[in-house]
Design a protein around this motif. Structure first.
Motif, PDB file in Angstrom:
ATOM      1  N   ASN A 125       8.521  -7.915   8.673  1.00  0.00           N
ATOM      2  CA  ASN A 125       8.693  -7.282   7.366  1.00  0.00           C
ATOM      3  C   ASN A 125       8.366  -8.340   6.312  1.00  0.00           C
ATOM      4  OD1 ASN A 125       9.717  -6.266   4.917  1.00  0.00           O
ATOM      5  ND2 ASN A 125      11.154  -4.937   6.063  1.00  0.00           N
ATOM      6  N   THR A 126       7.241  -8.129   5.597  1.00  0.00           N
ATOM      7  CA  THR A 126       6.783  -9.154   4.646  1.00  0.00           C
ATOM      8  C   THR A 126       7.692  -9.204   3.423  1.00  0.00           C
ATOM      9  OG1 THR A 126       5.239  -7.491   3.835  1.00  0.00           O
ATOM     10  CG2 THR A 126       4.356  -9.172   5.304  1.00  0.00           C
ATOM     11  N   THR A 127       8.376  -8.088   3.130  1.00  0.00           N
ATOM     12  CA  THR A 127       9.273  -8.083   1.969  1.00  0.00           C
ATOM     13  C   THR A 127      10.511  -8.911   2.284  1.00  0.00           C
ATOM     14  OG1 THR A 127       8.550  -5.820   1.648  1.00  0.00           O
ATOM     15  CG2 THR A 127      10.380  -6.555   0.287  1.00  0.00           C
ATOM     16  N   VAL A 141      11.623  -1.321  14.488  1.00  0.00           N
ATOM     17  CA  VAL A 141      11.218  -0.124  13.741  1.00  0.00           C
ATOM     18  C   VAL A 141      11.879   1.095  14.370  1.00  0.00           C
ATOM     19  CG1 VAL A 141       9.256   1.217  12.912  1.00  0.00           C
ATOM     20  CG2 VAL A 141       8.992  -1.234  13.306  1.00  0.00           C
ATOM     21  N   ARG A 192      11.456 -10.526  11.064  1.00  0.00           N
ATOM     22  CA  ARG A 192      11.037  -9.515  12.026  1.00  0.00           C
ATOM     23  C   ARG A 192      12.113  -8.438  12.122  1.00  0.00           C
ATOM     24  NH1 ARG A 192       6.625 -10.554  14.444  1.00  0.00           N
ATOM     25  NH2 ARG A 192       6.931  -8.957  16.059  1.00  0.00           N
ATOM     26  N   GLU A 193      11.659  -7.195  12.299  1.00  0.00           N
ATOM     27  CA  GLU A 193      12.646  -6.114  12.391  1.00  0.00           C
ATOM     28  C   GLU A 193      12.195  -5.050  13.398  1.00  0.00           C
ATOM     29  OE1 GLU A 193      12.837  -4.318   8.527  1.00  0.00           O
ATOM     30  OE2 GLU A 193      10.983  -3.176   8.881  1.00  0.00           O
ATOM     31  N   LYS A 224      -2.227  -3.298   5.508  1.00  0.00           N
ATOM     32  CA  LYS A 224      -1.289  -2.925   4.431  1.00  0.00           C
ATOM     33  C   LYS A 224      -1.908  -1.760   3.686  1.00  0.00           C
ATOM     34  CE  LYS A 224       0.058  -7.761   3.812  1.00  0.00           C
ATOM     35  NZ  LYS A 224      -0.971  -8.298   4.689  1.00  0.00           N
TER      36      LYS A 224
END
Lengths: 885, 299
Positions: free
Chosen positions: B234-236, B243, B240-241, B174
């Motif tokens: 995606n931690t926000t 990219v 999962r996404e 991060k």
């Protein structure tokens, strides 16, 4: 007085009796193989005879003593005694020529033991001439020894003849169960050990039976015979039996010889072979090395047996993939076989002037070259290994050419041909690899070309040897004899010098002979240039010069048919490409298959095979190619390339290119001639039409053909000379008037004797002097100055094919007679279509004059037939080929 | 070349590897051990060094096995990291001939040696252990499946292959873990690869070789196309996404020079240069250029 006389008689009788007793005692020891004791007693006898001036008896004892020395392996002493006997005979006793023969036989055998085959041959042939040609044992023994030497020289067929003659005499004189007959069985067995081991075993078995019966089991002959049997068993794959037999022999030597002996060394070699066959390489090496050490102790480092053992050791290393040691061993084999001191550097050039045994030397050179090749490709990748392999192949080639003069029989010549093929095939392939290296692009292409040319040049020498013409290009017989005599003397003196290199008298003799030889060569070169060029085709054309002769659009395709591959050199005026293709399994069937399919006019089959051949034989040709010069090899000599079929364009090769043929680039370069025709250009025509010889049919169209040609030339105001029917005799052809015409046309039968090229002939009319067969041997002696000779006859372009040699037939003879170019046929041709083709060809030649080449004229004539419904099949238009420019 | 120009390793696997031996005459050895030293300059500051040991063994004339084990060391502005890289295993088979060349196929796998979550402690990370970006990781952290086919003759090598990541890694780099780094914008150049699952790569290799007796050189192009998007957690959004801009072409030019000291010993130098690149590279597989040196012992 009577008493005195009686006592004198008694004393004389006693002395004579004692002398007789002494001699017989010596003979008994000799028979028991106690040669040392026999020698001493013969020596004692000889002293008595000398004192009594009984010269013949004295000489006879000395001959027996020399024989004993030979058996005791005291070779130098044996030679010295033999020489003194010869001197003695010259001074004191010229009457008993048989003893002269005996001494020469013994000397021959000693030289044989010393590994000097040529020297041995010299003495044995002297003995052979002296011995009366009746049934007698010494003559048989002489034949026997000659058989052994010719066997050593790989002249196997001659060797077999000598041994069989020896056997025949011996059987008649002493019966089948005698020792000497057993010797012959043993020798015949040796001849078949490799080619027919079971037959060889039978011969050895017969010999052994007699040896054991007559001599007991502890005798050298029994020992050698057992080893021979072992070897034949090994060749049949019976390892255990072979080993058993060799061990038996070893036990005999153990009993007979306390110290080193050639027999023991020989047995170690045989043991090594058995171990090698059984894949026990360590024990094989051990046996070979033991043999080697013993041979060196017996003979020194310089001896053919030593060389042969190194050769075996090298082979063993090679099979173990230990290439470095293999090369070194072969290097040692080479140096053990020549007079020069050993040089360990495997990249040095080895002087090969003075050798002991040419066959072992040749085998060593070939083995070294192959080992260097393997060292490169399987280990080092060093370029210098490949370069040295090529140099070694070149040396082997030089030696091989020397050997051609030693080999006598055709079969042995062919064997040499196979070895030469190996040299050229491998040599060119290595050149191909090196030619891909940036630093060597050009130089190795040139060497590849020279290998190719040499492969074709070998044929020149062979054709001379085979044909034995009565007169070569006018060289007097006296000079031929002189040349031969000097060469023989040089060979002999070289051999003598091997044994006594520091002897100044021999050096001087050798120098004087060399001077005489050089002087003679210069004389021949100056006065008989054609003969010189024929006999010593050393001036082969180089790549650069050949390329200069090629015109724009012309390419040459030089073929070499190897054992594994087909090599093609594509040469244009500015480029050379080396193409190596593995030979497909079906290759052997293609050409006979194509010839048959053409012959039986099977169109589909013809196109199928010829398209396969097209793809295989033709590399990608430069785009501007208009003419192809084919320099064929092997079976390709029987193939008219015109019929190669391009399946993509649906065209025969002749439709796209002019095609001509040559035996080599060198010969082709000599055929270059201006085709310009003028009113002095004429044609001589010969047509016997009817033949007396059985089996030859009348050729009615040949008369019309020659008439048509005659009128064709006359209509262009060119001179003609025609010999028809009974006027077409050999004499009319040999007449200088015939050969002076620019075109010579034979419309007749021809035959090529595939087995005996010199018996190939052109059929003419017989007359009071000649039989009407103009043989190849006679053609060599003719002198043509013509631009073109056409043989409008059957299969005149064929000939005997020899692996690595090429093809020998009428064409070769005509070329040497001076014909610049030849038009010949490759199969039996139709009388009518031939006439059409010939008239068409000559019409094209005359009409277009210098603007067209003969190959163009022939191409056009063939295309005319091809486009004619009646003659469109290859059978009609393809058989005739043009050889030359 | 380890994880080479811009690939995840399949370009150097089995039939797809560059500078393969091809000779009609040379006796090729059945086994080889190779040592390879590789230096790759990434698009950012990390320089990747790899010492790879490779073992090849042939079974008969047509089947071969390959094992590669790299030891990697990465140095960059955020720190450095060393360790065993991903192990490659593959098997190849010659399946036939075409136009005087051989056709071979390869199947293989990449085995991760860690989770791609190596950390580094420095002043820039506030003296706390911080996860390093993928550029610094010695492993891609995923099990991959590889397959390919190639045709080779004396002059040309044409190869194509596919590499599919089967699992995701555990990378948790991060930007915020590097609070004291003087240039925050630099840190942000490292793409987030949180629990990355790489997209599928398809490669093509075109290579022209110039072979001589004991040396050769070659020129080649290596286009690698990522056909599917990378995927991260995606931690926000806590999901999962995919990219965006992670697909596309990475194209490298390669040249090599090889020298055979003997049949047993050989040296090779390879230089690769990036011609085009993908926009976003969470996996860190981008190189400006690479240079590698190999010593091979064949036996």
């Amino acid at each position: 007085m009577r008493k005195e006389l009686f006592f004198l008689f008694l004393i004389s009788y006693s002395v004579l009796f004692a002398q007789q007793e002494l001699y017989e005692e010596a003979d008994r020891f000799y028979a028991k193989n106690d040669w040392s004791a026999a020698y001493d007693l013969f020596s004692e006898s000889s002293v008595v005879f000398l004192q009594e001036t009984k010269w013949n008896d004295y000489i006879h004892c000395n001959v027996r003593m020399a024989d004993c020395l030979l058996r005791m392996t005291l070779f130098q002493e044996g030679l010295a005694l033999s020489d003194s006997i010869l001197n003695f005979i010259k001074k004191w006793s010229s009457s008993d020529t048989l003893m002269l023969a005996d001494v020469n036989r013994i000397k021959g055998e000693i030289w044989l033991n010393l590994g000097n085959n040529e020297k041995a041959l010299e003495h044995l042939h002297i003995a052979e001439k002296i011995y009366p040609k009746t049934i007698n044992l010494p003559l048989a023994e002489c034949y026997n020894l000659l058989g052994i030497i010719y066997w050593n020289n790989q002249n196997q067929s001659i060797s077999r003849q000598y041994h069989q003659m020896a056997l025949e005499i011996k059987s008649k004189v002493v019966g089948d169960n005698s020792l000497t007959v057993a010797d012959s069985y043993n020798n015949l067995g040796l001849l078949y050990t490799n080619s027919n081991p079971s037959l060889a075993y039978d011969y050895f078995e017969k010999a052994l039976k007699t040896y054991e019966n007559q001599l007991g089991t502890l005798h050298p002959k029994v020992g050698y015979c057992l080893i021979n049997m072992g070897k034949s068993q090994l060749n049949s794959g019976w390892i255990d039996q072979a080993q058993e037999l060799i061990i038996k022999a070893e036990l005999i030597w153990g009993e007979l010889y306390k110290y080193d002996h050639p027999a023991k060394a020989f047995t170690f070699l045989a043991k090594g072979e058995v171990f090698e066959y059984a894949n026990d390489q360590n024990n094989a090496l051990l046996s070979y090395e033991t043999a080697l050490q013993m041979y060196v102790r017996l003979f020194g480092e310089k001896h053919p047996e030593v060389a042969n053992t190194y050769l075996k050791i090298g082979g063993l290393f090679q099979s173990k993939s230990n290439f470095k040691n293999a090369v070194l061993s072969f290097q040692r084999a080479i140096y053990s076989n020549i007079r020069s001191p050993f040089v360990e550097n495997i990249y040095s050039i080895t002087p090969l002037d003075d050798y002991f045994n040419a066959d072992i030397l040749l085998a060593s050179l070939l083995s070294k070259a192959k080992a260097l090749e393997a060292l490169h490709f399987e280990k080092s990748l060093k370029i210098k290994d490949l370069k040295q392999a090529i140099v070694t192949y070149q040396q082997a080639d030089t030696l091989l050419n020397k050997l051609r003069t030693i080999r006598k029989s055709e079969a042995d010549q062919l064997r040499l041909g196979e070895q030469s093929l190996l040299i050229y095939e491998n040599g060119i392939q290595l050149c191909e690899v090196l030619a891909l290296q940036p630093a060597f692009f050009e130089s190795y292409k040139k060497i590849a070309f020279s290998f190719s040319e040499r492969s074709k040049a070998a044929l020149l020498l062979k054709s001379i040897e085979d044909t034995k013409p009565t007169a070569f290009k006018g060289l007097p017989e006296r000079m031929q004899l002189q040349e031969s005599k000097i060469k023989d003397s040089l060979a002999l003196i070289a051999l003598v010098r091997l044994k006594d290199p520091t002897n100044k008298s021999y050096q001087q003799k050798e120098f004087a002979l060399n001077q005489a030889y050089v002087s003679l060569q210069n004389d021949i070169k100056l006065n008989y240039p054609d003969y010189f060029e024929l006999k010593y085709p050393s001036s082969l054309i180089g790549l650069d010069d050949f390329q200069k002769l090629l015109k724009e659009g012309e390419i040459a395709l030089t073929y070499l048919e190897g054992n594994q591959s087909l090599i093609v050199l594509l040469i244009s005026s500015d480029e050379i490409e080396i193409v190596v293709k593995p030979l497909p399994v079906e290759y052997k069937k293609w050409i006979p298959g194509l010839r048959n399919s053409i012959s039986y006019q099977l169109d589909k089959q013809t196109r199928k095979i010829s398209s396969e051949l097209y793809n295989f034989l033709l590399p990608e040709l430069p785009k501007n190619t208009s003419k192809i010069i084919i320099i064929p090899d092997g079976k390709l000599h029987q193939l008219p390339f015109e019929v190669l079929y391009d399946i993509t364009s649906n065209k025969w090769l002749i439709e796209n290119y002019e095609i001509s043929y040559a035996y080599s680039a060198t010969l082709w370069s000599k055929t270059i001639t201006e085709n310009t025709l003028d009113e002095n250009t004429g044609i001589a025509l010969a047509a016997p039409v009817e033949f007396n010889q059985s089996g030859l049919v009348t050729l009615p169209d040949s008369e019309k053909e020659t008439q048509d040609l005659k009128y064709l030339f006359l209509s262009h105001r060119m001179p003609t000379y025609q010999v028809l029917r009974e006027k077409a005799t050999e004499e009319s052809i040999k007449n200088a008037n015939f050969g002076k015409y620019s075109f010579l046309h034979f419309a007749t039968h021809g035959v090529v004797d595939m087995q005996n090229p010199s018996r190939s002939c052109i059929y003419l009319q017989p007359d009071s002097v000649n039989d009407g067969q103009l043989f190849a041997g006679e053609i060599y002696g003719l002198n043509f100055t013509s631009k073109l000779v056409s043989l409008s006859a059957c299969e005149t372009g064929l000939g005997q094919f020899a692996s690595g040699e090429g093809i020998l037939g009428l064409t070769r003879a005509l070329t040497f007679a001076g014909a610049k170019q030849l038009l010949v046929s490759l199969w039996s041709v139709s009388d009518e279509s031939t006439a059409q083709l010939m008239v068409g060809f000559y019409t094209n030649v005359i009409r277009n004059n210098s603007e067209t080449s003969f190959s163009q004229a022939l191409q056009q004539a063939k295309l005319d037939l091809l486009h004619h419904d009646q003659w469109k099949k290859p059978y009609y238009w393809a058989p005739f080929i043009l050889i030359g420019n | 070349m380890g994880q080479g120009c811009s690939d995840a390793g399949f370009c150097t696997m089995g039939a797809m590897r560059p500078n393969q031996a091809y000779s009609k005459r040379l006796k090729l050895k059945l086994r080889s051990i190779e040592y390879n030293f590789y230096r790759g300059q990434s698009n950012l500051t990390p320089v990747i060094y790899a010492h790879t040991v490779e073992f090849n063994a042939s079974i008969g004339n047509s089947i071969s096995l390959q094992v590669k084990a790299p030891f990697m060391h990465i140095e960059g502005n955020l720190g450095n990291n060393s360790g065993l890289g991903d192990i490659s295993l593959s098997t190849s088979r010659t399946i036939g001939k075409w136009k005087e060349g051989n056709i071979g196929i390869t199947v293989g796998a990449k085995i991760p040696t860690n989770n791609s979550n190596a950390e580094f402690t420095s002043a820039e990370s506030g003296n706390l252990p911080a996860d390093l970006p993928m550029y610094y990781q010695t492993s891609l952290g995923s099990f991959d499946l590889v397959a390919g086919v190639a045709w080779i003759n004396e002059k040309w090598l044409l190869a194509t292959g596919i590499q599919i990541a089967l699992t995701e890694n555990k990378n948790e780099f991060k930007w915020g873990e590097w609070p004291a780094y003087p240039d925050p914008m630099y840190v942000r150049k490292y793409d987030i690869a949180n629990h990355l699952k790489r997209g599928t790569d398809v490669m093509v290799r075109i290579e022209r070789s110039f072979r001589f007796l004991n040396f050769d050189y070659s020129l080649g192009l290596l286009p690698i196309y990522r056909v599917s998007k990378d995927e991260i957690f995606n931690t926000t959004l806590e999901k999962r996404e995919k990219v965006d801009q992670t697909t596309g072409l990475a194209l490298s030019g390669l040249t090599s020079f090889g020298y055979q000291l003997s049949i047993n010993h050989g040296l090779r130098l390879v230089y690769g240069y990036k011609l085009t690149d993908r926009e976003i590279n969470p996996d860190g597989l981008t190189r400006k250029n690479v240079l590698s040196f190999t010593y091979a012992y064949k036996f």
